[in-house]
Design an enzyme around this catalytic site. Sequence first.
Site, PDB file in Angstrom:
ATOM      1  N   HIS A  44      -1.194   0.068  16.823  1.00  0.00           N
ATOM      2  CA  HIS A  44      -0.152   0.240  15.812  1.00  0.00           C
ATOM      3  C   HIS A  44       1.240   0.286  16.439  1.00  0.00           C
ATOM      4  CE1 HIS A  44      -3.811   1.882  13.968  1.00  0.00           C
ATOM      5  NE2 HIS A  44      -3.280   1.614  12.798  1.00  0.00           N
TER       6      HIS A  44
ATOM      7  N   SER B 105      -5.999  -4.236   0.991  1.00  0.00           N
ATOM      8  CA  SER B 105      -6.459  -5.599   1.266  1.00  0.00           C
ATOM      9  C   SER B 105      -5.242  -6.492   1.452  1.00  0.00           C
ATOM     10  CB  SER B 105      -7.335  -6.123   0.121  1.00  0.00           C
ATOM     11  OG  SER B 105      -7.661  -7.490   0.331  1.00  0.00           O
ATOM     12  N   GLU B 106      -4.759  -6.553   2.684  1.00  0.00           N
ATOM     13  CA  GLU B 106      -3.590  -7.392   2.960  1.00  0.00           C
ATOM     14  C   GLU B 106      -3.844  -8.852   2.580  1.00  0.00           C
ATOM     15  OE1 GLU B 106      -2.968  -3.682   5.095  1.00  0.00           O
ATOM     16  OE2 GLU B 106      -4.690  -5.057   4.959  1.00  0.00           O
TER      17      GLU B 106
ATOM     18  N   PHE C 243       1.862  -1.641   9.062  1.00  0.00           N
ATOM     19  CA  PHE C 243       2.026  -1.890  10.489  1.00  0.00           C
ATOM     20  C   PHE C 243       1.840  -3.389  10.714  1.00  0.00           C
ATOM     21  CE2 PHE C 243       0.648   2.494  10.210  1.00  0.00           C
ATOM     22  CZ  PHE C 243       1.420   3.161  11.161  1.00  0.00           C
TER      23      PHE C 243
ATOM     24  N   GLU D  28       0.839  -1.198   0.000  1.00  0.00           N
ATOM     25  CA  GLU D  28       0.000   0.000   0.000  1.00  0.00           C
ATOM     26  C   GLU D  28       0.876   1.250   0.000  1.00  0.00           C
ATOM     27  OE1 GLU D  28      -3.276  -2.365   2.759  1.00  0.00           O
ATOM     28  OE2 GLU D  28      -2.135  -0.686   3.585  1.00  0.00           O
TER      29      GLU D  28
END
Length: 335
Positions: A126, A56-57, A80, A26
Amino acid sequence: MRMNQAISAAIADEMRSDPDVIVLGEDIAVAEGPFKTSAGLLEEFGPLRVRDTPISEMGFLGAAVGAAATGLRPVVEIMFVEFLGVALDQLSTEGAKFHYLSGGLVKVPLTVRASVGAGLGFGTQHSQTLESWVVGTPGLKLAVASGPANAYGLMRAAIRDDNPVVVLEPRRLYAQREEVTVGEEGIIALGTARQAVSGDDATVVALGSTVGAATEAAAAASWSADVIDLQSLQPWDKNMVYESVARTGRLVTVEENPLSGGWGADIVAAVASDLFDELKAPPLRITAPDVPVPFGKELEERYMPSSTYVGEQVAELLDTGRVPPPWWQREEITP
């Protein structure tokens, strides 16, 4: 170089040497990454090899697993490390198992990069390190950078490896500067630790951001210690750790992760089992408490093991021969 520059340089060097290396993530192409860890890659290698992905990991990590299994060498950025949670199936159940399930016929030369750790006020969702998500999965390798030089060397080794490798990058070190050896001589073999400091009273094993705290503690202390930067956690360098503990007789691990389930438990268990007769004192784990990472600056700083705290804990171990209680027990704070 700064550490983020060293990471970009390592990826670029591997892309120049191998046309099968591609980069996915991303905002890693046009924006050059949220932490500028892919600066210059799109300009040099173009959009076919440096690809911005949808948010969309699960999708782009799954695509990378397939690409790796069919001949490419993808380098995937997880902004992250917590975001890896939505794609753990792709990594741990699929990518990590293809070689085994195929009877050795399929290789998965996949590198997954992720920023980790507290110290910059990113909040509890995070700021974790989450090594435990990776280290317990057979088929995965895990490396953790502690500065620019080994960020470069470990990244190049990870990309060249024929197995899935996760590389964790403490984000509060991205701006740290250090002389970096580039080229073939700068590559660091996975599973190789580094002795950062030499000493006689204890063996202090650190990882990632805690290497700095451990070396600063040793520099300011009346005691001396071997400070070992593990660099790789799966596999970890038993030979270096064992040789040091056999000489010093004391083991201390310094971990940013919470006490429960932290990586130091594996190191301590192995040393206690194999070198029990060599120990002069029980092993000591210096960790964060079992609480979510706080957002407030003062609380966040208290959460992470500081060099002062490391120095105090090691000094008490040497003075008493007993494991000192962590600060939250001493102050009767129940996590």
